[in-house]
Design an enzyme around this catalytic site. Structure first.
Site, PDB file in Angstrom:
ATOM      1  N   MET A  33      -3.323 -61.813  43.801  1.00  0.00           N
ATOM      2  CA  MET A  33      -2.154 -61.935  44.110  1.00  0.00           C
ATOM      3  C   MET A  33      -1.541 -59.830  43.337  1.00  0.00           C
ATOM      4  O   MET A  33      -0.633 -59.751  43.933  1.00  0.00           O
ATOM      5  CB  MET A  33      -1.284 -62.724  42.865  1.00  0.00           C
ATOM      6  CG  MET A  33       0.035 -62.832  43.339  1.00  0.00           C
ATOM      7  SD  MET A  33       1.008 -63.955  42.964  1.00  0.00           S
ATOM      8  CE  MET A  33       1.088 -63.530  41.238  1.00  0.00           C
ATOM      9  N   LEU A  81     -19.349 -56.656  44.941  1.00  0.00           N
ATOM     10  CA  LEU A  81     -19.671 -56.391  43.824  1.00  0.00           C
ATOM     11  C   LEU A  81     -19.055 -57.441  42.446  1.00  0.00           C
ATOM     12  O   LEU A  81     -17.921 -57.999  42.484  1.00  0.00           O
ATOM     13  CB  LEU A  81     -19.307 -54.605  44.088  1.00  0.00           C
ATOM     14  CG  LEU A  81     -18.544 -54.363  41.735  1.00  0.00           C
ATOM     15  CD1 LEU A  81     -20.317 -53.664  42.103  1.00  0.00           C
ATOM     16  CD2 LEU A  81     -18.175 -53.204  42.399  1.00  0.00           C
ATOM     17  N   LEU A 120     -18.398 -58.167  39.291  1.00  0.00           N
ATOM     18  CA  LEU A 120     -18.228 -57.157  38.366  1.00  0.00           C
ATOM     19  C   LEU A 120     -18.901 -58.260  36.478  1.00  0.00           C
ATOM     20  O   LEU A 120     -18.933 -57.329  35.813  1.00  0.00           O
ATOM     21  CB  LEU A 120     -16.300 -57.060  38.064  1.00  0.00           C
ATOM     22  CG  LEU A 120     -15.908 -56.513  39.445  1.00  0.00           C
ATOM     23  CD1 LEU A 120     -14.284 -57.025  39.461  1.00  0.00           C
ATOM     24  CD2 LEU A 120     -16.239 -54.761  39.239  1.00  0.00           C
ATOM     25  N   SER A 165      -1.266 -60.402  29.295  1.00  0.00           N
ATOM     26  CA  SER A 165      -0.762 -61.805  29.657  1.00  0.00           C
ATOM     27  C   SER A 165      -0.081 -62.226  29.320  1.00  0.00           C
ATOM     28  O   SER A 165      -0.027 -61.744  27.871  1.00  0.00           O
ATOM     29  CB  SER A 165      -1.559 -62.852  30.713  1.00  0.00           C
ATOM     30  OG  SER A 165      -1.114 -64.181  30.963  1.00  0.00           O
ATOM     31  N   SER A 166       1.417 -62.937  29.274  1.00  0.00           N
ATOM     32  CA  SER A 166       2.141 -63.120  27.825  1.00  0.00           C
ATOM     33  C   SER A 166       1.638 -64.606  27.589  1.00  0.00           C
ATOM     34  O   SER A 166       1.711 -64.660  26.368  1.00  0.00           O
ATOM     35  CB  SER A 166       3.552 -63.344  28.860  1.00  0.00           C
ATOM     36  OG  SER A 166       3.009 -65.009  29.578  1.00  0.00           O
ATOM     37  N   CYS A 167       0.816 -65.062  28.068  1.00  0.00           N
ATOM     38  CA  CYS A 167       0.101 -66.196  27.267  1.00  0.00           C
ATOM     39  C   CYS A 167      -0.932 -65.720  25.770  1.00  0.00           C
ATOM     40  O   CYS A 167      -1.859 -66.348  26.044  1.00  0.00           O
ATOM     41  CB  CYS A 167      -0.887 -66.888  28.422  1.00  0.00           C
ATOM     42  SG  CYS A 167      -2.056 -66.463  29.301  1.00  0.00           S
ATOM     43  N   TYR A 221      -9.785 -67.974  26.649  1.00  0.00           N
ATOM     44  CA  TYR A 221      -9.107 -66.814  28.239  1.00  0.00           C
ATOM     45  C   TYR A 221      -7.939 -65.801  27.610  1.00  0.00           C
ATOM     46  O   TYR A 221      -8.526 -64.144  27.814  1.00  0.00           O
ATOM     47  CB  TYR A 221      -8.458 -67.542  28.904  1.00  0.00           C
ATOM     48  CG  TYR A 221      -7.138 -66.505  30.129  1.00  0.00           C
ATOM     49  CD1 TYR A 221      -7.599 -66.130  30.990  1.00  0.00           C
ATOM     50  CD2 TYR A 221      -6.036 -66.333  30.059  1.00  0.00           C
ATOM     51  CE1 TYR A 221      -7.054 -65.382  31.564  1.00  0.00           C
ATOM     52  CE2 TYR A 221      -5.593 -65.722  31.010  1.00  0.00           C
ATOM     53  CZ  TYR A 221      -6.139 -64.416  31.686  1.00  0.00           C
ATOM     54  OH  TYR A 221      -5.483 -64.083  32.745  1.00  0.00           O
ATOM     55  N   LYS A 273      -9.125 -61.362  26.971  1.00  0.00           N
ATOM     56  CA  LYS A 273      -8.070 -60.439  26.972  1.00  0.00           C
ATOM     57  C   LYS A 273      -7.149 -59.687  26.316  1.00  0.00           C
ATOM     58  O   LYS A 273      -7.406 -58.451  26.258  1.00  0.00           O
ATOM     59  CB  LYS A 273      -5.943 -61.415  27.922  1.00  0.00           C
ATOM     60  CG  LYS A 273      -7.148 -62.034  29.001  1.00  0.00           C
ATOM     61  CD  LYS A 273      -6.613 -60.945  30.116  1.00  0.00           C
ATOM     62  CE  LYS A 273      -6.736 -61.208  31.234  1.00  0.00           C
ATOM     63  NZ  LYS A 273      -6.434 -60.238  32.476  1.00  0.00           N
ATOM     64  N   HIS A 333       0.485 -72.608  39.240  1.00  0.00           N
ATOM     65  CA  HIS A 333       1.912 -72.570  38.493  1.00  0.00           C
ATOM     66  C   HIS A 333       3.558 -72.355  39.175  1.00  0.00           C
ATOM     67  O   HIS A 333       3.211 -73.507  40.930  1.00  0.00           O
ATOM     68  CB  HIS A 333       1.928 -70.724  37.859  1.00  0.00           C
ATOM     69  CG  HIS A 333       0.991 -70.365  37.362  1.00  0.00           C
ATOM     70  ND1 HIS A 333       0.355 -69.191  37.596  1.00  0.00           N
ATOM     71  CD2 HIS A 333       0.640 -70.881  36.561  1.00  0.00           C
ATOM     72  CE1 HIS A 333      -0.630 -68.635  36.705  1.00  0.00           C
ATOM     73  NE2 HIS A 333      -0.538 -69.459  35.545  1.00  0.00           N
TER      74      HIS A 333
HETATM   75  N1  LIG Z   1      -0.281 -64.273  37.924  1.00  0.00           N
HETATM   76  C1  LIG Z   1       0.180 -64.448  36.951  1.00  0.00           C
HETATM   77  O1  LIG Z   1       0.916 -64.718  36.949  1.00  0.00           O
HETATM   78  C2  LIG Z   1      -0.075 -63.376  36.124  1.00  0.00           C
HETATM   79  C3  LIG Z   1       0.465 -63.343  35.051  1.00  0.00           C
HETATM   80  C4  LIG Z   1       0.074 -62.506  33.744  1.00  0.00           C
HETATM   81  C5  LIG Z   1      -1.198 -62.008  33.552  1.00  0.00           C
HETATM   82  N2  LIG Z   1      -1.404 -61.610  35.432  1.00  0.00           N
HETATM   83  C6  LIG Z   1      -2.713 -61.197  35.005  1.00  0.00           C
HETATM   84  O2  LIG Z   1      -2.901 -59.810  36.527  1.00  0.00           O
HETATM   85  C7  LIG Z   1      -4.605 -60.167  36.204  1.00  0.00           C
HETATM   86  C8  LIG Z   1      -4.884 -60.461  38.237  1.00  0.00           C
HETATM   87  O3  LIG Z   1      -3.807 -61.794  38.234  1.00  0.00           O
HETATM   88  P1  LIG Z   1      -3.870 -62.726  40.073  1.00  0.00           P
HETATM   89  O4  LIG Z   1      -2.692 -63.884  39.510  1.00  0.00           O
HETATM   90  O5  LIG Z   1      -3.521 -61.584  40.830  1.00  0.00           O
HETATM   91  O6  LIG Z   1      -5.327 -63.702  39.819  1.00  0.00           O
HETATM   92  P2  LIG Z   1      -6.152 -64.064  41.227  1.00  0.00           P
HETATM   93  O7  LIG Z   1      -5.327 -63.987  42.166  1.00  0.00           O
HETATM   94  O8  LIG Z   1      -6.923 -64.945  41.059  1.00  0.00           O
HETATM   95  O9  LIG Z   1      -7.100 -62.314  41.488  1.00  0.00           O
HETATM   96  C9  LIG Z   1      -7.709 -62.029  40.602  1.00  0.00           C
HETATM   97  C10 LIG Z   1      -8.997 -61.320  41.600  1.00  0.00           C
HETATM   98  O10 LIG Z   1     -10.458 -61.120  40.472  1.00  0.00           O
HETATM   99  C11 LIG Z   1     -11.414 -61.425  41.713  1.00  0.00           C
HETATM  100  N3  LIG Z   1     -12.324 -61.604  40.814  1.00  0.00           N
HETATM  101  C12 LIG Z   1     -12.921 -62.688  39.681  1.00  0.00           C
HETATM  102  N4  LIG Z   1     -14.232 -62.933  39.300  1.00  0.00           N
HETATM  103  C13 LIG Z   1     -14.574 -61.425  39.383  1.00  0.00           C
HETATM  104  C14 LIG Z   1     -15.790 -60.939  39.556  1.00  0.00           C
HETATM  105  N5  LIG Z   1     -16.945 -61.796  38.858  1.00  0.00           N
HETATM  106  N6  LIG Z   1     -15.986 -59.843  40.666  1.00  0.00           N
HETATM  107  C15 LIG Z   1     -15.633 -59.510  41.389  1.00  0.00           C
HETATM  108  N7  LIG Z   1     -14.370 -59.890  41.249  1.00  0.00           N
HETATM  109  C16 LIG Z   1     -13.891 -61.212  41.371  1.00  0.00           C
HETATM  110  C17 LIG Z   1     -10.922 -62.605  42.374  1.00  0.00           C
HETATM  111  O11 LIG Z   1     -11.628 -62.508  43.517  1.00  0.00           O
HETATM  112  P3  LIG Z   1     -11.909 -63.801  44.066  1.00  0.00           P
HETATM  113  O12 LIG Z   1     -10.979 -64.354  44.230  1.00  0.00           O
HETATM  114  O13 LIG Z   1     -12.716 -63.631  45.514  1.00  0.00           O
HETATM  115  O14 LIG Z   1     -12.917 -64.304  43.260  1.00  0.00           O
HETATM  116  C18 LIG Z   1      -9.339 -61.908  42.988  1.00  0.00           C
HETATM  117  O15 LIG Z   1      -9.511 -61.129  43.808  1.00  0.00           O
HETATM  118  C19 LIG Z   1      -5.243 -61.091  35.694  1.00  0.00           C
HETATM  119  O16 LIG Z   1      -5.487 -60.624  34.751  1.00  0.00           O
HETATM  120  C20 LIG Z   1      -4.688 -62.003  35.173  1.00  0.00           C
HETATM  121  O17 LIG Z   1      -3.885 -62.539  33.446  1.00  0.00           O
HETATM  122  C21 LIG Z   1      -1.101 -62.903  35.283  1.00  0.00           C
END
Ligand SMILES: NC(=O)c1ccc[n+]([C@@H]2O[C@H](COP(=O)([O-])OP(=O)(O)OC[C@H]3O[C@@H](n4cnc5c(N)ncnc54)[C@H](OP(=O)(O)O)[C@@H]3O)[C@@H](O)[C@H]2O)c1
Length: 323
Positions: free
Chosen positions: A15, A42, A44, A110-112, A139, A143, A186
Site C-alpha cells: 500500500m 528479490l 529482502l 509505525s505509530s504502534c 514487530y 521497527k 484494519h
Molecule cells: N498500513 C498502515 O496503516 C501503516 C501504518 C504505519 C506504518 N506502516 C508501515 O509502512 C510500511 C509498509 O506498509 P504497507 O501497509 O504498505 O504494507 P504492505 O501493503 O503489506 O506492503 C509490504 C510490502 O513488502 C513486501 N515484502 C514483505 N516481505 C518481503 C520480503 N521478504 N522480500 C521482499 N519484499 C517483501 C510485500 O510483498 P509481498 O506482499 O509480495 O510479500 C509488500 O509488497 C511498513 O513498514 C509498515 O510498518 C503502515
C-alpha cells in the site's frame, strides 16, 4: 543536464510503496529512474541476494517500504516471523545500501511502536520510554531497531561517507492497495467492506464492536507518500535542525482524530449505505485515544492535503474497482 536520482522503492507493490511510486511519478520523476523488485524476484531477508541487487542497480536513494505487516491476530500467531523477517529485511537493505555508497535512505516506522501508555498526542520523544503493547512487541522491537540502524549509520558514517538515513513514523494509513481481508484488516478497510456488503445485500443494520467513542487518527496513503518524499528531499541542515542524532524520526499524521462512531458514519456515507449503524457495547473498546503529535512535520513545512471524506471516497472507488 543532471539526471534525476536513481531511486529504489522497496515494497513497491504494498500500500505505501505503491503510493510512493505514484507520488514520484506525479512529481515528474522519470519511470526509468525508479528501480523495483517484487518479493519473488528479490527476497529482502536474503543478505547475499540484497547485496548483489545493490551492486547491480546502484541506486542513489532508497525508500524502505517493504515489511512484514499484519493485525493483532497475525502478530500474535507468528511473532517469530514478524521479528525475524523485519530485522533481516531492514538490516540487509540498510547495510546493502551503505556498502554501495547510497547516501539517502528513508525508513518507515509505525505509530504502534510507541509505548502502550504513551502520553497523547504522542511526541517523537515518547519512543523507548515505556513498555510496548505485548501483542505486537516483536514487530515493534524490529521497527525500533530499524530506526536505530539508520541513526547508528549516520553517526558512524555521516561525516566520512555522507550517509544521511532518515525515518518517518506514520499514523494509521488507508487508501488504494489496503488489505481488505475479512478477518485480518484494519478498521477502515474492514468497515468499507462491511458497509459495501450491507449495501448490496440491502441489510438494515451494521453492528460495530464497542461503544464507538474511542478516538483514532487516519491519514490517506498518498499524503503519507507525499510526506515521505518531502522528508527524503529536505536539505540536510533542515532535517538536522528539527531532529537529534539519537531521536531522528518524524511523526507523520494529519493532527486530528475522530471517534469510531464519526468514522463509521463517514464511511457509510462514502459507500452509500443508508441503513442503521449499531454499537455492541458488550465488546471491548481498546485504548481510548491514539493520536500523533505532528508538530515536527508541520515545522518542516508539510501538511496533508486529503481530508477524511475525500480520502474515504477515493479508497472506496479503489476497493470497488479491484473487486
Ligand atoms: N498500513 C498502515 O496503516 C501503516 C501504518 C504505519 C506504518 N506502516 C508501515 O509502512 C510500511 C509498509 O506498509 P504497507 O501497509 O504498505 O504494507 P504492505 O501493503 O503489506 O506492503 C509490504 C510490502 O513488502 C513486501 N515484502 C514483505 N516481505 C518481503 C520480503 N521478504 N522480500 C521482499 N519484499 C517483501 C510485500 O510483498 P509481498 O506482499 O509480495 O510479500 C509488500 O509488497 C511498513 O513498514 C509498515 O510498518 C503502515
Amino acid at each position: 543536464m543532471t539526471l534525476s536520482p536513481k531511486i529504489y522503492v522497496a515494497g513497491h507493490r504494498g500500500m505505501v510503496g505503491s503510493a510512493i511510486v505514484r507520488q514520484l511519478l506525479a512529481q515528474g520523476h522519470p519511470a526509468e529512474r525508479i528501480v523495483t523488485r517484487t518479493h519473488s524476484e528479490l527476497d529482502l531477508t536474503d543478505q547475499a541476494a540484497v547485496r548483489a541487487f545493490f551492486a547491480e542497480e546502484r541506486p542513489e536513494q532508497v525508500y524502505l517500504a517493504a515489511a512484514k505487516v499484519g493485525g493483532i491476530h497475525a502478530n500474535n500467531t507468528y511473532p517469530a516471523e514478524f521479528i525475524y523477517q523485519n530485522l533481516m529485511m531492514q538490516a540487509n537493505v540498510i547495510d546493502g545500501a551503505f556498502r554501495q555508497g547510497v547516501q539517502q535512505l528513508l525508513f518507515l516506522g509505525s505509530s504502534c511502536i510507541y509505548p502502550k501508555l504513551a502520553p497523547q498526542p504522542m511526541r517523537e520523544d515518547a519512543l523507548l520510554t515505556g513498555p510496548l503493547e505485548p501483542t505486537n512487541e516483536p514487530y515493534a522491537i524490529a521497527k525500533i531497531a530499524g530506526i536505530k540502524l539508520c541513526e547508528s549509520y549516520n553517526r558512524q558514517y555521516g561525516q566520512t561517507h555522507g550517509v544521511d538515513y532518515r525515518s518517518v513514523m506514520p499514523t494509521n494509513l488507508y487508501g488504494p492497495g489496503d488489505n481488505y481481508h475479512p478477518e485480518n484488516s484494519h478498521v477502515i478497510p474492514a468497515l468499507i467492506r462491511r458497509f459495501h456488503e450491507a449495501k448490496i445485500n440491502h441489510a438494515t443494520s451494521v453492528t460495530i464492536w464497542g461503544t464507538g467513542t474511542p478516538m483514532r487518527e487516519f491519514l490517506y496513503v498518498d499524503d503519507m507518500a507525499a510526506a515521505s518524499v518531502h522528508v527524503m528531499n529536505l536539505p540536510q541542515a533542515t532535517y538536522a535542525q528539527h531532529t537529534q542524532p539519537m531521536l531522528s524520526h518524524i511523526n507523520v499524521g494529519c493532527g486530528e482524530d475522530v471517534t469510531i462512531k464519526e468514522l463509521a458514519l463517514a464511511i457509510s456515507q462514502a459507500v452509500g449505505y443508508e441503513g442503521e449503524i449499531a454499537f455492541d457495547t458488550t465488546k471491548p473498546d481498546g485504548t481510548p485515544r491514539k493520536l500523533m503529535d505532528s508538530t515536527r512535520l508541520r515545522s518542516i513545512g508539510w501538511t496533508p492535503k486529503v481530508n477524511l471524506q475525500e480520502g474515504l471516497r477515493q479508497a472506496y472507488r479503489a476497493y470497488i474497482s479491484a473487486l
